[in-house]
Every structure is written in structure tokens, then in C-alpha cells.
Enzyme design. Structure first.
Site, PDB file in Angstrom:
ATOM      1  N   LYS A 112     -10.286  19.843 -39.384  1.00 29.00           N
ATOM      2  CA  LYS A 112      -9.091  20.168 -40.169  1.00 29.00           C
ATOM      3  C   LYS A 112      -8.148  21.128 -39.445  1.00 29.00           C
ATOM      4  O   LYS A 112      -6.946  21.104 -39.671  1.00 29.00           O
ATOM      5  CB  LYS A 112      -9.475  20.728 -41.550  1.00 29.00           C
ATOM      6  CG  LYS A 112     -10.112  19.666 -42.436  1.00 29.00           C
ATOM      7  CD  LYS A 112      -9.956  19.961 -43.918  1.00 29.00           C
ATOM      8  CE  LYS A 112     -10.489  18.777 -44.733  1.00 29.00           C
ATOM      9  NZ  LYS A 112     -10.410  18.961 -46.166  1.00 29.00           N
ATOM     10  N   LYS A 194     -14.478   9.026 -42.593  1.00 25.50           N
ATOM     11  CA  LYS A 194     -14.947   8.944 -43.987  1.00 25.50           C
ATOM     12  C   LYS A 194     -13.760   8.773 -44.929  1.00 25.50           C
ATOM     13  O   LYS A 194     -12.653   9.246 -44.635  1.00 25.50           O
ATOM     14  CB  LYS A 194     -15.778  10.175 -44.340  1.00 25.50           C
ATOM     15  CG  LYS A 194     -14.972  11.377 -44.758  1.00 25.50           C
ATOM     16  CD  LYS A 194     -15.835  12.443 -45.429  1.00 25.50           C
ATOM     17  CE  LYS A 194     -14.928  13.592 -45.870  1.00 25.50           C
ATOM     18  NZ  LYS A 194     -14.698  13.703 -47.279  1.00 25.50           N
ATOM     19  N   LYS A 197      -9.734  12.100 -49.850  1.00 28.74           N
ATOM     20  CA  LYS A 197      -8.637  12.222 -50.815  1.00 28.74           C
ATOM     21  C   LYS A 197      -7.332  12.508 -50.111  1.00 28.74           C
ATOM     22  O   LYS A 197      -6.268  12.151 -50.563  1.00 28.74           O
ATOM     23  CB  LYS A 197      -8.894  13.406 -51.753  1.00 28.74           C
ATOM     24  CG  LYS A 197      -9.877  13.146 -52.826  1.00 28.74           C
ATOM     25  CD  LYS A 197      -9.746  14.259 -53.856  1.00 28.74           C
ATOM     26  CE  LYS A 197     -11.104  14.858 -54.147  1.00 28.74           C
ATOM     27  NZ  LYS A 197     -11.386  16.045 -53.345  1.00 28.74           N
TER      28      LYS A 197
HETATM   29  P1  ATP Z   1     -10.601  16.116 -49.026  1.00 30.99           P
HETATM   30  O1  ATP Z   1     -10.034  14.838 -48.549  1.00 30.99           O
HETATM   31  O2  ATP Z   1      -9.643  16.915 -49.833  1.00 30.99           O
HETATM   32  O3  ATP Z   1     -11.327  16.871 -47.961  1.00 30.99           O
HETATM   33  P2  ATP Z   1     -12.897  14.801 -50.083  1.00 30.99           P
HETATM   34  O4  ATP Z   1     -12.471  13.440 -50.432  1.00 30.99           O
HETATM   35  O5  ATP Z   1     -13.705  15.021 -48.884  1.00 30.99           O
HETATM   36  O6  ATP Z   1     -11.650  15.742 -50.109  1.00 30.99           O
HETATM   37  P3  ATP Z   1     -14.309  16.710 -51.780  1.00 30.99           P
HETATM   38  O7  ATP Z   1     -13.713  17.227 -53.003  1.00 30.99           O
HETATM   39  O8  ATP Z   1     -14.251  17.622 -50.611  1.00 30.99           O
HETATM   40  O9  ATP Z   1     -13.646  15.320 -51.371  1.00 30.99           O
HETATM   41  O10 ATP Z   1     -15.783  16.249 -52.042  1.00 30.99           O
HETATM   42  C1  ATP Z   1     -16.378  16.025 -53.297  1.00 30.99           C
HETATM   43  C2  ATP Z   1     -17.731  15.396 -53.100  1.00 30.99           C
HETATM   44  O11 ATP Z   1     -17.591  14.052 -52.634  1.00 30.99           O
HETATM   45  C3  ATP Z   1     -18.607  16.101 -52.057  1.00 30.99           C
HETATM   46  O12 ATP Z   1     -19.938  16.121 -52.519  1.00 30.99           O
HETATM   47  C4  ATP Z   1     -18.501  15.233 -50.845  1.00 30.99           C
HETATM   48  O13 ATP Z   1     -19.631  15.320 -50.018  1.00 30.99           O
HETATM   49  C5  ATP Z   1     -18.379  13.850 -51.467  1.00 30.99           C
HETATM   50  N1  ATP Z   1     -17.657  12.923 -50.597  1.00 30.99           N
HETATM   51  C6  ATP Z   1     -16.412  13.105 -50.087  1.00 30.99           C
HETATM   52  N2  ATP Z   1     -16.042  12.048 -49.358  1.00 30.99           N
HETATM   53  C7  ATP Z   1     -17.088  11.172 -49.393  1.00 30.99           C
HETATM   54  C8  ATP Z   1     -17.318   9.885 -48.823  1.00 30.99           C
HETATM   55  N3  ATP Z   1     -16.400   9.293 -48.085  1.00 30.99           N
HETATM   56  N4  ATP Z   1     -18.499   9.260 -49.071  1.00 30.99           N
HETATM   57  C9  ATP Z   1     -19.440   9.856 -49.839  1.00 30.99           C
HETATM   58  N5  ATP Z   1     -19.291  11.071 -50.406  1.00 30.99           N
HETATM   59  C10 ATP Z   1     -18.137  11.728 -50.190  1.00 30.99           C
END
Ligand code: ATP
Ligand code: LTN
Length: 329
Positions: A112, A194, A197
Site C-alpha cells: 500500500k 486478491k 474493495k
Molecule cells: P481493502 O481493499 O480496503 O484493503 P479488503 O477488501 O481487503 O479491503 P478488509 O476490510 O480489509 O477488505 O477485509 C475484511 C475481511 O475480508 C478480512 O478478514 C480479510 O482477510 C478478508 N478478505 C479480504 N479480501 C479477501 C479476498 N480476496 N479473499 C478472501 N478473503 C478476503
């Protein structure tokens, strides 16, 4: 025996199927047998700049989606991180017990910040705030996606370090809980990253509230490969394998069975069916979401949650301050 479960989701955008299949699905499964606390981690969200109005919207949106996927506020505590001051307080104490060296090795920070000199201090300290979230509730189990493994390890290291110095029963040393399937859903447009969001391309993800047209477009355009064989092989065929994983988890079918069912068929057939499966799997979530928003119950649920969480947090803060010799009483 009932265990304390804690996890959090950042209010940084619409929850996507990666969050759901990797993490939220577990939150729901765990709530009948355990004492669960689910947080909306808004202090984590501001580690990169956020528009205040959008942030507030996302906080309420994540709260409503927690309920829509099946988290029941009668069974689990649901609250917003910054409503409980203990998170920021414990975070400082833990920062004084963590090393810049170990934080520099965190891959999420490296990704990041992109090694920029102007990367925020909050982004650097992000995993320590996460450790505070977890340790503040004497949590035993932390259900998360695979991307959080390194952060959970750091949390354990900090807890053990503090316990060695200030007394073995200062912190409960928590364990991560990762699902076998779905713990890492990949981006649809780039299966080497991955699903996230905050990725720029909307077609990289499917959000839980996406309409049918968007779901169809994202899946039909998903990156695959040119050999045309439907086979689960994440290393050599990450795109197709990702589609099989999503399909398998939504329908409760093993990927081996899917491979058999689709033998000799093209990617188009798999994608077309996956569009249907996804639309049908998300339909009840969308309906429940609309109901919850219309009910007007959210503010009360979050206020109750903050009160319950705050009472638990205060006990741990008191214990930690006493062990460290902090304060005047
Ligand atoms: P950002 O894009 O803002 O970093 P994010 O999509 O990674 O957000 P978080 O709010 O940080 O989402 O994560 C919430 C939960 O979802 C955490 O337990 C994280 O490990 C899980 N998670 C996030 N992305 C994935 C993915 N691609 N596959 C499986 N689990 C995920
Ligand atoms: N860092 C996590 C979100 C998060 C979290 C937590 C998860 C913040 N605090 C405590 C579990 C427990 C993420 O980026 N997904």
C-alpha cells in the site's frame, strides 16, 4: 467451551464476495457456539485519506451487510471501532512494545505504501492497531482471510512479548482461523491479485449489492487463459481456478466434482452457470439488506454494541494499565 471470537472489516467500500467467502461466512458460522464480537474498523479505514461523508455511509453499509449475511445482534456484538476509545489507547501501549523492523516487513504496508516517503505513519502502524483490536477483548479466535496471516502472527508475537515482560496473564494469545476454501478469492480481471474493495476497476470484484447486469459483466469478462480446459490448477490456471473456487463454495460442491461436470465444456458454459449461481446466492443477502435499512434499527444496534464492547474493553485496559504502572490510580 465458548470462546471469544473477534474480527473486523474496514468501511472502505462495498463488501465483496472475497470478504464474504473468506471471512464473513465464518463470522456467521461461529456465532452460535461462541461469544462473538464483530467490529467495523473505521480507524483502520483512515490510514489512507477518506471523504468524511463517504466514510460514514460505508460504516452504516458494512453494519447493514453484517446483518444481511446473517450476523444476529442478539447473539453477537456488532459495533464501530472508534465508538470504543480503548482501541486507540491500547494501540499506543502496543506501539511502545513493537519494533519498526517487524512492521517494515508487513507485506500489506509494502504494497500500500509502495515504498513512498510520504506513506502515512498510520498506515505503518496499522497492524499494531489491529493487534490492539484483538487483544482488547481477550480474543481466542480471529476468523479472517489468508491475507491477514502475517498480521495475526504479529499480534501473537506482541502478546507473547508483553506477557513475558509484564506477566503471563496480561494478554490472551489469539489464533487465526482460516477457511480451507475461499480464504483467498482473486480479482476477476487479474487473478494474480486478491479481490479488494479498494481496487480501481469495478469489474475486478463482485460486491454483495451488485445488480444482475454488473455480476454478469464481471464474470463473463473474467480473465482466464487460452488452453480452454476446465481444470483446478491455481498455479498455472489462476483465473479458471478462482471461478471454480467461487462456484464450489457458493454451491457446496467440491472442485473435483465441478471438473467432472464440466469436462469437455468451454469457459463460456462455466461462466454462464456461475453468473446464475452468484445471482441466486446473493439475492437473499440483497433482500435482507433492504429490510434492515428500512427498519431504522441500525443506530440502536450499534449503540448497544458499543456499550457492550466498551464494558469488556475497559476491564482489559484497567488490567493492562495496572501491569504497566500507568495512571494515578
Ligand atoms: P481493502 O481493499 O480496503 O484493503 P479488503 O477488501 O481487503 O479491503 P478488509 O476490510 O480489509 O477488505 O477485509 C475484511 C475481511 O475480508 C478480512 O478478514 C480479510 O482477510 C478478508 N478478505 C479480504 N479480501 C479477501 C479476498 N480476496 N479473499 C478472501 N478473503 C478476503
Ligand atoms: N486488517 C484487517 C481488518 C482488521 C481486523 C482487525 C481483522 C482490523 N482489525 C481485527 C481481524 C481482527 C484487514 O485488512 N482485513
Amino acid at each position: 467451551m465458548r470462546k471469544r471470537v473477534f474480527s473486523g472489516v474496514q468501511p472502505t467500500g462495498n463488501i465483496h464476495i472475497g470478504n464474504y467467502l473468506g471471512a464473513l461466512r465464518q463470522f456467521v458460522q461461529l456465532q452460535d457456539e461462541n461469544d462473538c464480537i464483530y467490529c467495523i474498523v473505521d480507524l483502520h479505514a483512515i490510514t489512507t485519506p477518506k471523504d468524511p461523508r463517504e466514510l460514514r455511509e460505508h460504516i452504516l453499509n458494512v453494519a447493514a451487510l453484517y446483518m444481511a449475511v446473517g450476523i444476529d445482534p442478539a447473539k453477537s456484538t456488532v459495533f464501530v471501532q472508534s465508538d470504543v476509545p480503548g482501541h486507540a489507547e491500547l494501540s499506543w501501549i502496543l506501539m511502545c512494545n513493537s519494533y519498526t523492523g517487524e512492521l517494515s516487513r508487513m507485506t500489506q504496508f509494502k504494497d500500500k505504501s509502495r515504498a513512498s516517503e510520504s506513506a502515512g505513519t498510520g498506515l505503518f502502524a496499522y497492524p499494531v492497531l489491529m493487534a490492539a483490536d484483538i487483544l482488547l477483548y481477550d480474543s481466542d479466535i480471529v476468523p479472517v482471510g489468508n491475507d491477514q496471516k502475517q498480521h495475526i502472527e504479529l499480534t501473537r508475537d506482541i502478546a507473547i512479548r508483553v506477557n513475558n515482560k509484564y506477566g503471563e496473564d496480561t494478554f490472551v494469545v489469539p489464533e487465526g482461523r482460516f477457511l480451507k476454501e475461499g480464504a483467498r478469492i482473486m480479482a476477476l480481471d487479474d487473478p494474480s491479485a486478491k479481490m479488494s474493495k479498494s481496487a480501481e476497476n469495478e469489474l475486478s470484484r463482485i460486491s454483495l449489492l451488485d445488480d444482475e447486469a454488473k455480476i454478469k459483466k464481471a464474470i463473463m469478462r473474467a480473465t482466464t487463459d487460452s488452453d480452454g480446459e476446465i481444470r483446478f490448477d491455481p498455479e498455472n490456471k489462476p483465473g479458471v481456478s478462482n471461478l471454480l473456487t467461487i462456484y464450489g463454495v457458493f454451491t457446496g460442491t467440491s472442485v473435483a466434482e465441478l471438473e467432472k461436470n464440466y469436462a469437455g465444456q468451454g469457459y463460456g458454459a462455466l461462466k454462464k452457470d456461475l453468473v446464475e449461481v452468484t445471482i441466486e446466492s446473493l439475492r437473499p443477502i440483497r433482500e435482507k439488506y433492504a429490510e434492515i435499512c428500512a427498519s431504522g434499527e441500525l443506530p440502536r444496534i450499534l449503540a448497544d454494541g458499543a456499550e457492550q464492547a466498551g464494558a469488556k474493553a475497559e476491564q482489559v485496559i484497567r488490567r493492562v494499565k495496572e501491569r504497566f504502572g500507568l495512571g494515578s490510580r
